[in-house]
Design an enzyme around this catalytic site. Structure first.
Site, PDB file in Angstrom:
ATOM      1  N   CYS A 131       0.869  -0.924  -0.287  1.00  0.00           N
ATOM      2  CA  CYS A 131       0.225  -0.240   0.289  1.00  0.00           C
ATOM      3  C   CYS A 131       0.934   1.130  -0.208  1.00  0.00           C
ATOM      4  CB  CYS A 131      -0.638   0.196   1.093  1.00  0.00           C
ATOM      5  SG  CYS A 131      -2.242   1.312   1.755  1.00  0.00           S
ATOM      6  N   CYS A 134      -0.386   3.869   2.393  1.00  0.00           N
ATOM      7  CA  CYS A 134      -0.469   3.275   4.080  1.00  0.00           C
ATOM      8  C   CYS A 134       1.083   4.063   4.326  1.00  0.00           C
ATOM      9  CB  CYS A 134       0.016   2.505   4.084  1.00  0.00           C
ATOM     10  SG  CYS A 134      -2.287   1.854   3.425  1.00  0.00           S
ATOM     11  N   ASP A 135       1.747   3.251   3.625  1.00  0.00           N
ATOM     12  CA  ASP A 135       3.808   3.857   3.856  1.00  0.00           C
ATOM     13  C   ASP A 135       4.149   4.118   3.332  1.00  0.00           C
ATOM     14  OD1 ASP A 135       2.825   1.818   5.275  1.00  0.00           O
ATOM     15  OD2 ASP A 135       3.108   0.364   3.945  1.00  0.00           O
TER      16      ASP A 135
END
Ligand SMILES: Cc1cc2nc3c(=O)[nH]c(=O)nc-3n(C[C@H](O)[C@H](O)[C@H](O)COP(=O)(O)OP(=O)(O)OC[C@H]3O[C@@H](n4cnc5c(N)ncnc54)[C@H](O)[C@@H]3O)c2cc1C
Length: 304
Positions: A131, A134-135
């Site tokens: 992701c 997300c990261d």
């Protein structure tokens, strides 16, 4: 604690949330269960540009809007992981909770496919991520490798250039599968480098963190090592349907088989969105499936 509802919806992604909106608005006592925050894959999507009526919106913003609307007519959201469903429409959660419903709608989507190469299990969470939204911020001024040539891979690669100093996209074939627009943006981005006709062979770790990836040329089998601190595979999905494996409603790839009314072979059990066998897995098709499924569930429950 046992619960009794009209319709239980498993998964609060676009399919589940659209279904909850229609079912509760039609007057059904509706419970939506998710093992994560509501939103499904929308929470992992940087920007949605193809949801009709919404010109361009960050995925998490669309998730919040859909969620608020989905519970505005009385549908309830509950946190929990579904472990089993029976033909009698009893839904069992991992924590032991039992929910008895008149109809069940499965909208559990699909999870990211892993590379299945040496080093991967140690690399997940230590440089390998599925992701970018997300990261991505963890990879500021670092070099990352994206595996895959579809729309998701190219969109995520583009997003990663906000943080990473260099993004290398690796594809097995000679051309991308992504849209012309996504390809054009990739080729115009100076931070993105493309390696074609190669497949990942091994993820290298140094001091427990990703430090490189070994790639194999699919023609001459020569190997090269690309130094990097991050690896982001976007190579497809596996349906989240293991809890339904005893029901006899899955195809050979684990996707749920339905008719065009989203009904499975078991009366009162429906499926919608990415978890079902179909051609196009998108937000709008998931939402549309959810609406069709919940309308059919309404007819099934009320006899109308
Ligand atoms: C990076 C990325 C970018 C994308 N970009 C776009 C785009 O721009 N436009 C577009 O149209 N589509 C896009 N897609 C595809 C789109 O997001 C999906 O097609 C859509 O989200 C599918 O909706 P769904 O409700 O079927 O499943 P999901 O969104 O996957 O939701 C399923 C939900 O079920 C829950 N769940 C799973 N198993 C269980 C269980 N056992 N118990 C309880 N809950 C469970 C999950 O936690 C999840 O919240 C993108 C996908 C990705 C990964």
């Amino acid at each position: 604690m046992d619960r009794q509802v009209d319709l239980v919806i498993i998964g609060a992604g676009p399919a589940g949330m659209a279904a909850a909106l229609y079912a509760s608005r039609a007057g059904l006592k509706t419970l939506m269960i998710d093992s994560s925050a509501p939103g499904g894959k929308l929470l992992k999507t940087y920007m949605v540009e193809n949801y009709p009526g919404v010109p361009a919106v960050p995925g998490p913003d669309l998730a919040i809007a859909m969620y608020q609307q989905s519970v505005s007519f009385g549908a309830e959201y509950m946190y929990g992981e579904v472990e089993k469903i029976t033909k009698e429409k009893q839904v069992q959660l991992k924590d032991g909770t039992l929910i008895n419903a008149k109809a069940v709608l499965i909208g559990t989507g699909a999870k990211e496919r892993q590379l299945n190469i040496p080093g991967e299990q140690d690399a997940i969470g230590h440089g390998e991520s599925f992701c970018a939204v997300c990261d991505g911020a963890f990879f500021r001024n670092k070099e990352v490798v994206v595996i895959g040539g579809g729309d998701s891979a190219l969109e995520e690669a583009q997003f990663l250039t906000r943080f990473a100093s260099k993004v290398t996209i690796v594809i097995r074939r000679n051309e991308f599968r992504a849209s012309d627009k996504a390809q054009k943006e990739v080729y115009e981005n100076d931070k993105i480098h493309v390696i074609k006709r190669h497949v990942p062979k091994e993820i290298l770790l140094t001091d427990g963190k990703v430090s490189g990836i070994v790639l194999e040329n699919v023609e001459d089998h020569m190997e090269i090592t690309v130094p990097c601190q991050g690896v982001f595979p976007f190579i497809g999905h596996i349906p989240e349907t293991s809890f339904a494996k005893d029901l006899g409603i899955l195809d050979e790839n684990g996707y749920i088989v339905t008719n065009d009314k989203m009904a499975t072979a078991i009366p009162g059990i429906y499926a919608a969105g990415d978890c079902k066998a179909k051609e196009l897995r998108q937000i709008v098709t998931a939402a549309a499936d959810g609406v069709v499924a919940s309308t059919e569930a309404f007819h099934f429950i009320t006899g109308i």
